[in-house]
Scaffold this motif. Structure first.
Motif, PDB file in Angstrom:
ATOM      1  N   ASN A  82      52.634  17.551  30.840  1.00  0.00           N
ATOM      2  CA  ASN A  82      53.993  18.050  30.685  1.00  0.00           C
ATOM      3  C   ASN A  82      54.092  19.415  31.360  1.00  0.00           C
ATOM      4  O   ASN A  82      53.634  20.427  30.826  1.00  0.00           O
ATOM      5  CB  ASN A  82      54.360  18.154  29.208  1.00  0.00           C
ATOM      6  N   LEU A  83      54.686  19.467  32.541  1.00  0.00           N
ATOM      7  CA  LEU A  83      54.805  20.723  33.278  1.00  0.00           C
ATOM      8  C   LEU A  83      55.768  21.691  32.609  1.00  0.00           C
ATOM      9  O   LEU A  83      55.713  22.900  32.871  1.00  0.00           O
ATOM     10  CB  LEU A  83      55.248  20.456  34.718  1.00  0.00           C
ATOM     11  N   SER A  84      56.633  21.175  31.759  1.00  0.00           N
ATOM     12  CA  SER A  84      57.566  22.042  31.039  1.00  0.00           C
ATOM     13  C   SER A  84      56.854  22.914  30.014  1.00  0.00           C
ATOM     14  O   SER A  84      57.468  23.808  29.424  1.00  0.00           O
ATOM     15  CB  SER A  84      58.647  21.204  30.349  1.00  0.00           C
ATOM     16  N   GLU A  85      55.548  22.668  29.811  1.00  0.00           N
ATOM     17  CA  GLU A  85      54.763  23.491  28.898  1.00  0.00           C
ATOM     18  C   GLU A  85      53.867  24.482  29.651  1.00  0.00           C
ATOM     19  O   GLU A  85      53.094  25.217  29.036  1.00  0.00           O
ATOM     20  CB  GLU A  85      53.902  22.599  27.991  1.00  0.00           C
ATOM     21  N   MET A  86      53.978  24.504  30.979  1.00  0.00           N
ATOM     22  CA  MET A  86      53.190  25.437  31.783  1.00  0.00           C
ATOM     23  C   MET A  86      53.738  26.859  31.648  1.00  0.00           C
ATOM     24  O   MET A  86      54.925  27.064  31.413  1.00  0.00           O
ATOM     25  CB  MET A  86      53.224  25.022  33.260  1.00  0.00           C
ATOM     26  N   ASP A  87      52.868  27.825  31.834  1.00  0.00           N
ATOM     27  CA  ASP A  87      53.312  29.216  31.896  1.00  0.00           C
ATOM     28  C   ASP A  87      53.790  29.573  33.301  1.00  0.00           C
ATOM     29  O   ASP A  87      54.800  30.261  33.469  1.00  0.00           O
ATOM     30  CB  ASP A  87      52.171  30.158  31.504  1.00  0.00           C
ATOM     31  N   GLU A 311      39.526  37.795  51.900  1.00  0.00           N
ATOM     32  CA  GLU A 311      38.430  38.102  50.968  1.00  0.00           C
ATOM     33  C   GLU A 311      37.086  38.040  51.660  1.00  0.00           C
ATOM     34  O   GLU A 311      36.222  38.908  51.433  1.00  0.00           O
ATOM     35  CB  GLU A 311      38.467  37.121  49.791  1.00  0.00           C
ATOM     36  N   ASP A 312      36.900  37.037  52.499  1.00  0.00           N
ATOM     37  CA  ASP A 312      35.616  36.896  53.177  1.00  0.00           C
ATOM     38  C   ASP A 312      35.364  38.052  54.145  1.00  0.00           C
ATOM     39  O   ASP A 312      34.209  38.469  54.344  1.00  0.00           O
ATOM     40  CB  ASP A 312      35.562  35.561  53.930  1.00  0.00           C
ATOM     41  N   LEU A 313      36.427  38.583  54.733  1.00  0.00           N
ATOM     42  CA  LEU A 313      36.271  39.684  55.677  1.00  0.00           C
ATOM     43  C   LEU A 313      36.055  41.030  54.988  1.00  0.00           C
ATOM     44  O   LEU A 313      35.314  41.876  55.475  1.00  0.00           O
ATOM     45  CB  LEU A 313      37.513  39.781  56.576  1.00  0.00           C
ATOM     46  N   THR A 314      36.722  41.221  53.837  1.00  0.00           N
ATOM     47  CA  THR A 314      36.710  42.535  53.190  1.00  0.00           C
ATOM     48  C   THR A 314      35.830  42.619  51.953  1.00  0.00           C
ATOM     49  O   THR A 314      35.458  43.720  51.526  1.00  0.00           O
ATOM     50  CB  THR A 314      38.135  42.939  52.774  1.00  0.00           C
ATOM     51  N   GLY A 315      35.529  41.462  51.343  1.00  0.00           N
ATOM     52  CA  GLY A 315      34.775  41.472  50.091  1.00  0.00           C
ATOM     53  C   GLY A 315      35.616  41.867  48.891  1.00  0.00           C
ATOM     54  O   GLY A 315      35.075  42.049  47.789  1.00  0.00           O
ATOM     55  N   LYS A 316      36.937  41.981  49.068  1.00  0.00           N
ATOM     56  CA  LYS A 316      37.821  42.372  47.983  1.00  0.00           C
ATOM     57  C   LYS A 316      38.375  41.142  47.265  1.00  0.00           C
ATOM     58  O   LYS A 316      38.607  40.100  47.874  1.00  0.00           O
ATOM     59  CB  LYS A 316      38.982  43.227  48.504  1.00  0.00           C
ATOM     60  N   ASP A 317      38.628  41.303  45.967  1.00  0.00           N
ATOM     61  CA  ASP A 317      39.050  40.191  45.118  1.00  0.00           C
ATOM     62  C   ASP A 317      40.579  40.083  45.088  1.00  0.00           C
ATOM     63  O   ASP A 317      41.221  40.339  44.075  1.00  0.00           O
ATOM     64  CB  ASP A 317      38.497  40.394  43.699  1.00  0.00           C
ATOM     65  N   PHE A 318      41.165  39.682  46.214  1.00  0.00           N
ATOM     66  CA  PHE A 318      42.620  39.551  46.275  1.00  0.00           C
ATOM     67  C   PHE A 318      43.112  38.419  45.378  1.00  0.00           C
ATOM     68  O   PHE A 318      44.174  38.530  44.753  1.00  0.00           O
ATOM     69  CB  PHE A 318      43.071  39.312  47.716  1.00  0.00           C
ATOM     70  N   SER A 319      42.365  37.332  45.325  1.00  0.00           N
ATOM     71  CA  SER A 319      42.793  36.213  44.477  1.00  0.00           C
ATOM     72  C   SER A 319      42.784  36.619  43.010  1.00  0.00           C
ATOM     73  O   SER A 319      43.693  36.262  42.242  1.00  0.00           O
ATOM     74  CB  SER A 319      41.892  34.988  44.706  1.00  0.00           C
ATOM     75  N   GLY A 320      41.790  37.391  42.604  1.00  0.00           N
ATOM     76  CA  GLY A 320      41.750  37.879  41.225  1.00  0.00           C
ATOM     77  C   GLY A 320      42.929  38.779  40.920  1.00  0.00           C
ATOM     78  O   GLY A 320      43.492  38.746  39.818  1.00  0.00           O
ATOM     79  N   ALA A 321      43.330  39.584  41.918  1.00  0.00           N
ATOM     80  CA  ALA A 321      44.488  40.461  41.732  1.00  0.00           C
ATOM     81  C   ALA A 321      45.759  39.643  41.535  1.00  0.00           C
ATOM     82  O   ALA A 321      46.627  40.009  40.725  1.00  0.00           O
ATOM     83  CB  ALA A 321      44.629  41.391  42.934  1.00  0.00           C
ATOM     84  N   ILE A 322      45.879  38.544  42.262  1.00  0.00           N
ATOM     85  CA  ILE A 322      47.064  37.689  42.118  1.00  0.00           C
ATOM     86  C   ILE A 322      47.089  37.030  40.744  1.00  0.00           C
ATOM     87  O   ILE A 322      48.124  37.010  40.065  1.00  0.00           O
ATOM     88  CB  ILE A 322      47.091  36.628  43.240  1.00  0.00           C
ATOM     89  N   ILE A 323      45.951  36.494  40.298  1.00  0.00           N
ATOM     90  CA  ILE A 323      45.911  35.852  38.985  1.00  0.00           C
ATOM     91  C   ILE A 323      46.195  36.868  37.881  1.00  0.00           C
ATOM     92  O   ILE A 323      46.930  36.590  36.921  1.00  0.00           O
ATOM     93  CB  ILE A 323      44.551  35.162  38.758  1.00  0.00           C
ATOM     94  N   ALA A 324      45.648  38.078  38.018  1.00  0.00           N
ATOM     95  CA  ALA A 324      45.920  39.132  37.032  1.00  0.00           C
ATOM     96  C   ALA A 324      47.401  39.485  37.018  1.00  0.00           C
ATOM     97  O   ALA A 324      47.980  39.766  35.958  1.00  0.00           O
ATOM     98  CB  ALA A 324      45.079  40.365  37.339  1.00  0.00           C
ATOM     99  N   ASP A 325      48.035  39.473  38.180  1.00  0.00           N
ATOM    100  CA  ASP A 325      49.457  39.760  38.251  1.00  0.00           C
ATOM    101  C   ASP A 325      50.269  38.660  37.571  1.00  0.00           C
ATOM    102  O   ASP A 325      51.289  38.937  36.925  1.00  0.00           O
ATOM    103  CB  ASP A 325      49.884  39.910  39.709  1.00  0.00           C
ATOM    104  N   LEU A 326      49.839  37.415  37.709  1.00  0.00           N
ATOM    105  CA  LEU A 326      50.511  36.312  37.016  1.00  0.00           C
ATOM    106  C   LEU A 326      50.369  36.455  35.505  1.00  0.00           C
ATOM    107  O   LEU A 326      51.317  36.190  34.747  1.00  0.00           O
ATOM    108  CB  LEU A 326      49.944  34.971  37.485  1.00  0.00           C
TER     109      LEU A 326
END
Length: 348
Positions: A82-87, A311-326
């Motif tokens: 049920n996608l209506s229960e997604m955040d 991320e592979d070029l810089t070693g920075k956790d951009f994906s983690g920053a996006i998930i934290a923002d969500l």
């Protein structure tokens, strides 16, 4: 947090896709993740939106390849959700991939996404404005100062006239498409093949004729934005240069381009600043800006890529920053109840 990624199809995902990196990072941060193909959405008689989804079978993955192998395994069966229960629901499908096989699917998926947004689910990027952005005419609604001179036509003679007005040098590409498909560089040397290039471009409908920017020969800059601003982690931008050493004028990775680290210069940051207010107004949470010199070639709003490479070029956790923002957006929604609209939350 319950997080759904709506994609073209699990069978066509690749392990270097931004979607897979984001999904793996979300799983690693303890969130519930499902992936939904655009042909597997269901509108229920009780007015909820459901789907047949693919779920990861584990909570730990060595890398993106490991996660994708699990998701594409014959042992994994689609289950009803049920996608209506997604955040949060992230729209990560590319309409250009469906032009020849399922042209009905992307617009249908956007309608389902609008239903979810109307129910108060955080849907990113905003599905109403993504419908407006279904082809490259959307780019023409941004400030003139950021855009190269552009014509959009469906007539071979008019294309030739525009190319001539641009001094015999231009880029022609389909109005709908991505990944460098159907893109041709027109100059004096290639003029003998102009008729064939035009014919190939017209097969899929209207054609964009854009002035050629000489600096494009050296490649372009991909700058990722979040909430209407350049994405940064620890002062490092999610940015890289794409270039092609083969003589092919396209820098897209899918067209054989290469990448290297790059820092956005003053021109790039000025362009990002110029488009930021409209990105915010339109609920374009996550985008990819393609920049050549002091002009922007394109704004990617449908499943923009590049997180994995950045991320592979810089070693920075951009994906983690996006998930934290969500995670932050989900908290804000809870704090304010129904007082904040989905579009407001999209870029807040």
């Amino acid at each position: 947090m319950k997080l759904a990624f709506i994609i073209n199809d699990i069978c066509t995902e690749k392990d270097n896709y931004t979607t897979i990196r984001l999904a793996r990072r979300a799983i690693g941060m303890g969130h519930e993740v499902v992936l939904v193909g655009i042909g597997n959405l269901i509108y229920e008689s009780n007015e909820s939106v459901a789907a047949l989804v693919t779920r990861p079978s584990r909570t730990d993955y060595e890398d993106d390849t490991d996660l994708l192998a699990d998701l594409q395994s014959d042992k994994v069966e689609k289950t009803r959700c049920n996608l209506s229960e997604m955040d949060v629901v992230l729209l990560r499908f590319d309409p250009a991939d469906e032009i020849n096989t399922r042209p009905w699917a992307p617009p249908s998926a956007l309608l389902f996404a609008q239903l979810l947004a109307n129910q108060g689910i955080i849907v990113l990027n905003d599905p109403t404005h993504l419908t407006d952005a279904s082809n490259k005419t959307y780019f023409q609604t941004y400030p003139e100062l950021v855009r190269p001179k552009t014509a959009i036509v469906h007539n071979a003679a008019e294309i030739k006239n525009v190319v001539e007005r641009f001094g015999g040098k231009a880029v022609i590409k389909p109005l709908q498409g991505s990944g460098g498909q159907g893109v041709f560089i027109i100059n004096r040397e290639s003029s003998s093949n102009l008729n064939q290039m035009i014919e190939a471009s017209l097969r899929d409908g209207y054609v964009i004729v854009q002035e050629y920017l000489p600096l494009a020969a050296d490649g372009d800059l991909r700058l990722l934005t979040l909430n209407g601003k350049p994405l940064q982690v620890d002062g490092v931008y999610a940015c890289f240069k794409r270039y092609n050493e083969s003589g092919d004028g396209r820098s897209n990775i899918s067209a054989g381009g290469k990448i290297k680290m790059a820092e956005p210069d003053d021109d790039a940051l000025r362009l990002a600043e110029a488009v930021g207010p409209k990105l915010v107004r339109d609920g374009m949470y996550f985008t990819g800006l393609d920049i050549v010199g002091n002009k922007m070639m394109e704004i990617n709003v449908d499943s923009p890529g590049g997180i994995t490479m950045a991320e592979d070029l810089t070693g920075k956790d951009f994906s983690g920053a996006i998930i934290a923002d969500l995670e932050r957006k989900v908290r804000l929604k809870r704090y304010y109840g129904g007082k904040l609209s989905v579009t407001e939350l999209a870029v807040m």
